[in-house]
Design a protein around this motif. Structure first.
Motif, mmCIF file in Angstrom:
data_model
loop_
_atom_site.group_PDB
_atom_site.id
_atom_site.type_symbol
_atom_site.label_atom_id
_atom_site.label_comp_id
_atom_site.label_asym_id
_atom_site.label_seq_id
_atom_site.Cartn_x
_atom_site.Cartn_y
_atom_site.Cartn_z
ATOM 1 N N PRO A 195 3.178 21.074 -1.265
ATOM 2 C CA PRO A 195 2.498 22.282 -0.890
ATOM 3 C C PRO A 195 3.010 22.932 -1.864
ATOM 4 N N ARG A 196 4.270 23.073 -1.902
ATOM 5 C CA ARG A 196 4.818 24.294 -3.417
ATOM 6 C C ARG A 196 4.224 24.687 -4.304
ATOM 7 N N ASP A 197 3.562 23.021 -4.843
ATOM 8 C CA ASP A 197 2.499 23.168 -6.292
ATOM 9 C C ASP A 197 1.696 21.638 -6.520
ATOM 10 N N GLY A 198 1.556 21.804 -5.593
ATOM 11 C CA GLY A 198 0.758 20.317 -5.828
ATOM 12 C C GLY A 198 1.111 19.382 -6.181
ATOM 13 N N GLN A 199 2.213 19.005 -6.666
ATOM 14 C CA GLN A 199 2.974 18.277 -7.359
ATOM 15 C C GLN A 199 3.282 17.233 -6.512
ATOM 16 N N VAL A 200 3.234 15.378 -7.250
ATOM 17 C CA VAL A 200 3.415 14.424 -6.168
ATOM 18 C C VAL A 200 5.264 14.724 -6.575
ATOM 19 N N LEU A 201 5.548 14.359 -5.275
ATOM 20 C CA LEU A 201 6.798 14.393 -4.629
ATOM 21 C C LEU A 201 7.346 12.485 -5.210
ATOM 22 N N ALA A 202 6.882 11.743 -4.570
ATOM 23 C CA ALA A 202 7.338 10.408 -4.887
ATOM 24 C C ALA A 202 5.570 9.287 -4.122
ATOM 25 N N GLN A 203 5.841 8.783 -4.719
ATOM 26 C CA GLN A 203 4.540 7.586 -3.389
ATOM 27 C C GLN A 203 5.932 7.035 -2.649
ATOM 28 N N VAL A 204 4.947 6.887 -1.299
ATOM 29 C CA VAL A 204 5.307 6.531 0.044
ATOM 30 C C VAL A 204 4.535 4.882 0.849
ATOM 31 N N ALA A 205 5.768 4.764 0.974
ATOM 32 C CA ALA A 205 4.686 3.115 1.626
ATOM 33 C C ALA A 205 3.991 3.207 2.713
ATOM 34 N N ASP A 206 3.196 3.216 2.662
ATOM 35 C CA ASP A 206 1.478 2.824 3.742
ATOM 36 C C ASP A 206 1.806 1.912 4.592
ATOM 37 N N GLY A 207 2.408 2.647 6.108
ATOM 38 C CA GLY A 207 2.865 1.687 6.986
ATOM 39 C C GLY A 207 1.530 1.857 7.839
ATOM 40 N N CYS A 208 1.487 -0.066 7.900
ATOM 41 C CA CYS A 208 0.256 -0.123 9.281
ATOM 42 C C CYS A 208 0.552 -1.381 10.491
ATOM 43 N N ALA A 209 0.482 -1.651 11.042
ATOM 44 C CA ALA A 209 0.106 -2.523 12.368
ATOM 45 C C ALA A 209 1.487 -3.852 12.107
ATOM 46 N N ALA A 210 1.406 -3.819 11.130
ATOM 47 C CA ALA A 210 2.839 -5.141 10.341
ATOM 48 C C ALA A 210 4.015 -4.303 10.889
ATOM 49 N N GLU A 211 3.773 -3.437 9.582
ATOM 50 C CA GLU A 211 5.385 -2.478 9.482
ATOM 51 C C GLU A 211 5.829 -2.402 10.903
ATOM 52 N N ALA A 252 1.051 -1.411 -0.297
ATOM 53 C CA ALA A 252 0.076 -0.056 -0.075
ATOM 54 C C ALA A 252 0.851 1.247 0.116
ATOM 55 N N SER A 253 0.405 2.450 -0.857
ATOM 56 C CA SER A 253 1.389 3.381 -0.623
ATOM 57 C C SER A 253 0.927 5.010 -0.603
ATOM 58 N N TYR A 254 0.813 6.155 -0.692
ATOM 59 C CA TYR A 254 0.051 7.233 -0.909
ATOM 60 C C TYR A 254 1.279 8.228 -1.598
ATOM 61 N N ALA A 255 0.452 9.412 -2.006
ATOM 62 C CA ALA A 255 1.449 10.478 -2.764
ATOM 63 C C ALA A 255 1.828 11.026 -1.791
ATOM 64 N N ALA A 256 2.863 11.637 -1.893
ATOM 65 C CA ALA A 256 3.569 12.435 -0.833
ATOM 66 C C ALA A 256 3.433 13.651 -2.322
ATOM 67 N N VAL A 257 2.844 14.271 -1.704
ATOM 68 C CA VAL A 257 2.667 16.110 -2.717
ATOM 69 C C VAL A 257 2.940 17.530 -2.227
#
Length: 496
Positions: free
Chosen positions: A41-57, A34-39
């Motif tokens: 705030p400078r321009d609303g652009q996506v910087l990277a896809q970041v692993a979205d941690g849960c209890a397992a991680e 699972a991941s989410y986009a790191a956006v």
């Protein structure tokens, strides 16, 4: 400051690539997928896809930290050896200072000049300072009966969970991680989901510097998921958190519902900045008041968001602050000429705007700002904002806004000033401007705050502790006192 042009920073921003994988047990881990986009705030652009941690991680990271503490070399190294690794981390942070500053600027909107010149300077100095301190901490041998020997030793507390916010993502991580490592603990660091990239770089740099696997782990994720899992984890011995008072309460509940882990909190603030007619330099006091509230886009727990001014000088001081606010250059964080960048994101911008709307509805007078700006960039920018005619009961005077919004209140005598200053649930910081030495001492003692500045604001270094009173939290970051959070006192009584 590094001599890098706006165009060059833009070029480097396009080339910057930071892996969004967790850093667990000395290696990058993609996690569950699972991941989410790191956006930005400078321009609303996506910087990277970041692993979205849960209890397992979180479980994996805590298990790695537990192994490293229970059977690994780190707690058993001579303090000077641990200190040497921390100094090496500082050296590598210096070598990669531009890359780290760029990551901070892009992910949370801080001007690149501040990211490079202030944020990175702070985190580098923090690791170096605790590295140099590591072998200078002493235990005690109290005088007891002639046929006994008493020893009081400080033992590393174990596995530390460190949860840090986005406004100073590296500085605040350093304030938690460096003293914990110096004490011999192992750490699981959870950065804000808004600012994961710089923390991930920190974790990888620490491993490169020679930190054994599992000693510093970085797990991404949001508060309700990864943060809660860390707070509830029975193998976490100490939880260190900087953030809002509301979330701090959650961590206290998590501790009560799990293993009664020690929870050390540095929470919100609504700091008063008191200017008396005998201030050494009213123009300097006003300029500092403006700098304090607009620095870092006002996204500081210590921000002097309540300006308390004697009625005889109120208009003079307020006009000077308003003038400075109107002169302030709001713009692209990557432009070295920018003085105030973007707020961390759209959601936060909306929350700050809600406070501005409440101020208008409750009858405060808007002197300047109050509106969104640079909207065409796609970024989250707000004008520097000043209200006066603010009453103590208004939301502007009571609630932490965490944005570039200043509330001006007036008083007629010193007792009223102190009463207004302390009329808050918070107690993080305060300031006083006066030429009278007796007044400075008496008022400083009367103010309920962990830090009081006299004739300055946001000054200090690593030799002095930082933390709050009342609902601004407990425990202290910085200084040798920070070690106390990450150690346990052990008494050994020997019959001779």
């Amino acid at each position: 400051m590094l001599d890098v042009t706006h165009d060059e920073w833009l070029r480097r921003a396009k080339a910057l690539e930071v892996s969004g994988a967790h850093h667990i047990d000395g290696a990058d881990e993609p996690g569950s997928g699972a991941s989410y986009a790191a956006v930005s705030p400078r321009d609303g652009q996506v910087l990277a896809q970041v692993a979205d941690g849960c209890a397992a991680e979180v479980d994996a990271a805590v298990a790695a930290a537990r192994r490293a503490f229970d059977s690994g070399p780190w707690p058993r190294l001579a303090p000077a050896e641990r200190g040497g690794v921390l100094v090496r981390i500082a050296e590598l942070l210096e070598e990669r200072r531009e890359e780290l500053a760029l990551a901070v600027s892009l992910e949370m909107g801080k001007p690149i000049t501040d990211a490079y010149g202030i944020e990175l300077r702070a985190v580098i100095n923090t690791f170096r300072w605790y590295g140099q301190l590591a072998d200078k901490l002493t235990d005690e041998s109290p005088r007891s009966a002639p046929d006994t020997l008493a020893l009081v030793t400080r033992e590393p507390a174990g596995v530390v969970g460190a949860v840090v916010p986005w406004n100073f993502p590296l500085t605040l991580a350093g304030w938690k991680v460096a003293p914990a490592l110096a004490a011999g603990c192992t750490v699981v660091l959870k950065p804000s989901e808004n600012s994961p990239l710089s923390a991930l770089l920190l974790g990888r740099i620490a491993t490169e510097a020679g930190l054994p696997p599992g000693v510093l782990n970085v797990v991404n994720g949001d508060g309700p998921t990864a943060g809660q899992a860390l707070g509830l984890h029975p193998d976490v011995d100490v939880l260190a958190f900087t953030g809002s008072t509301a979330v701090g309460r959650h961590f206290l509940r998590y501790a009560a519902d799990s293993n009664l882990k020690r929870v050390r909190l540095e929470l919100g603030g609504k700091s008063p900045n008191i200017i008396l007619p005998d201030a050494p330099d009213l123009e300097q006091a006003a300029a500092t008041a403006a700098w304090g509230i607009f620095f870092n886009q006002g996204e500081m727990c210590t921000a002097p968001s309540r300006l308390l001014v004697h009625s005889s000088i109120a208009e003079q001081v307020t006009e000077a602050v308003v003038r400075r606010a109107r002169e302030l250059r709001v713009g692209d964080p990557l432009d070295p000429a920018t003085e105030m960048g973007a707020l961390v994101g759209e959601g936060h911008l909306e929350r700050v705007q809600d406070h501005i709307g409440a101020g208008l509805a409750e009858g405060a007078r808007l002197r300047t700002g109050g509106s969104r700006t640079l909207e065409s960039t796609g970024g989250s920018y707000l004008q520097p904002t000043v209200f006066d005619e603010v009453a103590p009961g208004m939301r502007l005077a009571r609630e932490e806004i965490f944005g570039p919004v200043l509330s001006v209140l007036t008083f007629d005598d010193l007792e009223e000033a102190v009463r207004l200053a302390n009329a808050t649930e918070y107690g993080l910081a305060a300031a006083l401007w006066t030429s009278d030495l007796s007044t400075a001492h008496r008022v400083s003692r009367a103010l309920k705050a962990g830090t009081v500045w006299v004739n300055c604001y946001e000054e200090g270094d690593l030799t002095v502790p930082f933390g709050g009173m009342k609902q601004s939290g407990n425990g202290r970051d910085k200084s040798a006192h920070a070690i106390e959070k990450y150690t346990e006192l052990k008494t050994t009584w020997i019959q001779l």
